[in-house]
Design a protein around this motif. Structure first.
Motif, short mmCIF file in Angstrom:
data_model
loop_
_atom_site.label_atom_id
_atom_site.label_comp_id
_atom_site.label_asym_id
_atom_site.label_seq_id
_atom_site.Cartn_x
_atom_site.Cartn_y
_atom_site.Cartn_z
N GLU A 281 -1.68 -7.55 -9.17
CA GLU A 281 -1.38 -8.58 -8.17
C GLU A 281 -0.71 -9.79 -8.82
OE1 GLU A 281 -3.59 -11.30 -4.72
OE2 GLU A 281 -4.70 -9.73 -5.81
N GLU A 296 4.45 -10.90 1.58
CA GLU A 296 3.94 -10.69 2.92
C GLU A 296 2.67 -11.52 3.17
OE1 GLU A 296 4.40 -6.54 1.20
OE2 GLU A 296 4.91 -8.55 0.47
N GLU A 297 2.51 -11.96 4.39
CA GLU A 297 1.37 -12.80 4.74
C GLU A 297 0.04 -12.06 4.53
OE1 GLU A 297 1.65 -14.40 8.63
OE2 GLU A 297 3.51 -15.52 8.23
N GLU A 298 0.00 -10.82 4.91
CA GLU A 298 -1.23 -10.04 4.77
C GLU A 298 -1.11 -9.08 3.58
OE1 GLU A 298 -2.08 -8.12 8.41
OE2 GLU A 298 -2.37 -10.01 9.53
N PHE A 299 -0.63 -9.63 2.48
CA PHE A 299 -0.39 -8.80 1.29
C PHE A 299 -1.72 -8.29 0.72
CE2 PHE A 299 -0.23 -8.74 -3.40
CZ PHE A 299 0.64 -7.66 -3.57
N ASP A 300 -1.75 -7.00 0.42
CA ASP A 300 -2.94 -6.36 -0.16
C ASP A 300 -2.46 -5.44 -1.29
OD1 ASP A 300 -5.18 -4.94 -0.86
OD2 ASP A 300 -5.79 -4.46 1.19
N LYS A 303 -3.78 -1.77 -1.29
CA LYS A 303 -3.12 -0.93 -0.29
C LYS A 303 -1.74 -0.52 -0.77
CE LYS A 303 -1.55 -0.95 4.52
NZ LYS A 303 -1.45 -1.76 5.77
N LYS A 304 -1.02 -1.47 -1.37
CA LYS A 304 0.34 -1.20 -1.84
C LYS A 304 0.35 -0.17 -2.96
CE LYS A 304 4.57 -3.88 -2.64
NZ LYS A 304 5.12 -3.61 -1.30
#
Length: 342
Positions: A281, A296-300, A303-304
Motif C-alpha cells: 500500500e 480511488e476513494e475506496e481504495f483497498d 482487494k487489488k
C-alpha cells in the motif's frame, strides 16, 4: 670356645667396617607410563609441527582456504571452461596455484585475486622465472570490495562464505563475460541449478536463472582438498544471458521474496500478511504520487492484490511449482495494476 688370633680379629674388624659403609640400594617407584607418554606426545607434537612447516603454508579456515590438490579435478574444471588462447581469465582465490598453472597453459592472461598475502607470495614464487610469469597478474585484496577488471571467463575454487555475493557480483558484471566455472558447497550449487518441483528450488534458484543459464558440471569429494572441508562440493557453470532480460532486479526480487516466503503455500496466503499488505500500500501511494495518479476513494490494497492473482490464475498456485515465465507474467500483471515492490 676356640681362641681367635690377633690376625683373625683384625680381618673381622675390617670386614665389619666395610659392611657398615655400604649404602642401602634405593628401590625406584613403579614405572610411570603416563609420564613417558606425555614426554613422547610432546616430542611427537613438536615433530608434527616441524613437518607441517615443510608441507607448505598454514591454511586459514576463516578465509575458507581449502586448497584443491587433485590435478584431475583441476584439469576437469579448466576443460569445462573451454578456454581460448585469446581469453583473459579471472581466478578468485587461487591459493597456491594448482588451478592457476593449468589455466595459464591455455589462456592469454590470468588475473588472480587473492585475499591472503602469504598465498599470493607463494603463487608469485611458483611462476617466477617460468614461461608463464608474464601472463599472471595478482590482485591482492578482498574480491567483494573491489571493482572487477575486464575478463572473458571466471574460474574459482570459491571461498564458501562468499558464494552468494560473488555469484551475483559476477552476474551483474559489465561487460558481460562468456562463462564462469565455480566450485561451491554442494547444497548451494544444487540450489543454483534446481528446477520447479525440486526440494531445493527457491529464491536463489530463480534469481540466478533469470539472468543466466546454470548447469551442474561435477561433484567433488572433500578428500580432494587440503585441509578437507566439512562438506562435499560441486562445480557449476554459469553462462550469463546476453542480452539480459529487461527486468528491474529490485522489483523482481521484492516480489520473489514474498512469493517464496512459504514456497509450498498458495500465493494468496503469502500475500495476505498485514506487513506485506502495508508495504504494498505504501509503495502504491508513493508510485501514484510520483506519477500524478489519482487514488480511488475506496481504495483497498488487499482487494487489488487478490484481483491480480485471480486474473493471472496464480491465486492458488505455489511458488515451488512456478517457473521463470510464470513469475515474469505475475510481475508484469502487478505493474499493470501500478503495484510495485520497491
Amino acid at each position: 670356645m676356640p681362641k681367635i688370633t690377633t690376625q683373625q680379629l683384625r680381618k673381622r674388624t675390617q670386614e665389619s667396617a666395610a659392611n657398615a659403609t655400604i649404602k642401602p640400594r634405593t628401590i625406584g617407584l613403579p614405572y610411570d607410563k603416563t609420564q613417558r607418554s606425555q614426554k613422547t606426545a610432546a616430542k611427537g607434537g613438536n615433530s608434527a609441527a616441524e613437518s607441517s612447516r615443510h608441507f607448505g603454508p598454514m591454511f586459514n579456515k576463516d578465509l575458507g582456504q581449502h586448497i584443491l590438490i587433485n590435478p584431475l579435478v583441476s584439469q576437469g574444471i579448466v576443460d569445462k571452461a573451454h578456454l581460448k588462447q585469446t581469453d583473459i581469465v579471472l581466478e578468485v582465490g587461487p591459493g597456491t596455484g594448482n588451478l592457476t598453472v593449468k589455466i595459464l597453459e591455455q589462456a592469454k592472461k590470468v588475473i588472480a585475486c587473492e585475499a591472503d598475502a602469504r598465498l599470493a607470495a607463494e603463487l608469485t614464487k611458483r611462476v617466477q622465472g617460468g614461461p608463464f610469469q608474464h601472463k599472471l597478474e595478482i590482485l591482492h585484496g578482498d574480491v567483494m570490495k573491489r571493482d572487477l577488471p575486464y575478463f572473458d571467463v571466471c574460474i574459482s575454487n570459491t571461498p564458501y562464505q562468499i558464494s552468494s555475493p560473488l555469484t551475483f557480483k559476477l552476474i551483474f558484471h559489465r561487460p558481460i563475460f562468456r562463462c564462469a566455472v565455480l566450485m561451491f558447497q554442494r547444497e548451494f550449487a544444487m540450489r543454483l541449478v534446481a528446477r520447479p518441483g525440486d526440494s531445493l528450488y527457491g529464491r536463489l534458484s530463480v534469481n540466478c536463472q533469470l539472468y543466466s543459464k546454470v548447469t551442474h558440471v561435477m561433484k567433488v569429494g572433500k578428500n580432494n582438498f587440503k585441509p578437507p572441508p566439512n562438506v562435499e562440493s560441486s562445480v557449476v557453470k554459469i553462462e550469463p544471458l546476453n542480452p539480459p532480460p529487461p527486468v528491474d532486479f529490485e522489483e523482481w526480487d521484492g516480489m520473489v521474496r514474498i512469493v517464496f516466503s512459504r514456497k509450498n503455500k498458495t500465493l494468496a496466503a503469502n500475500f495476505k500478511p498485514t506487513a506485506t499488505m502495508q508495504m504494498l500500500e505504501n509503495n502504491y501511494k508513493t508510485y501514484c504520487a510520483s506519477n500524478e495518479l489519482m487514488i480511488e476513494e475506496e481504495f483497498d490494497i488487499k482487494k487489488k492484490v487478490l484481483e491480480v492473482l485471480e486474473q493471472t490464475g496464480f491465486s492458488d498456485s505455489r511458488a515451488s511449482k512456478m517457473d521463470i515465465d510464470d513469475l515474469l507474467k505475475l510481475l508484469s500483471a502487478f505493474h499493470d495494476a501500478d503495484i510495485h515492490f520497491c
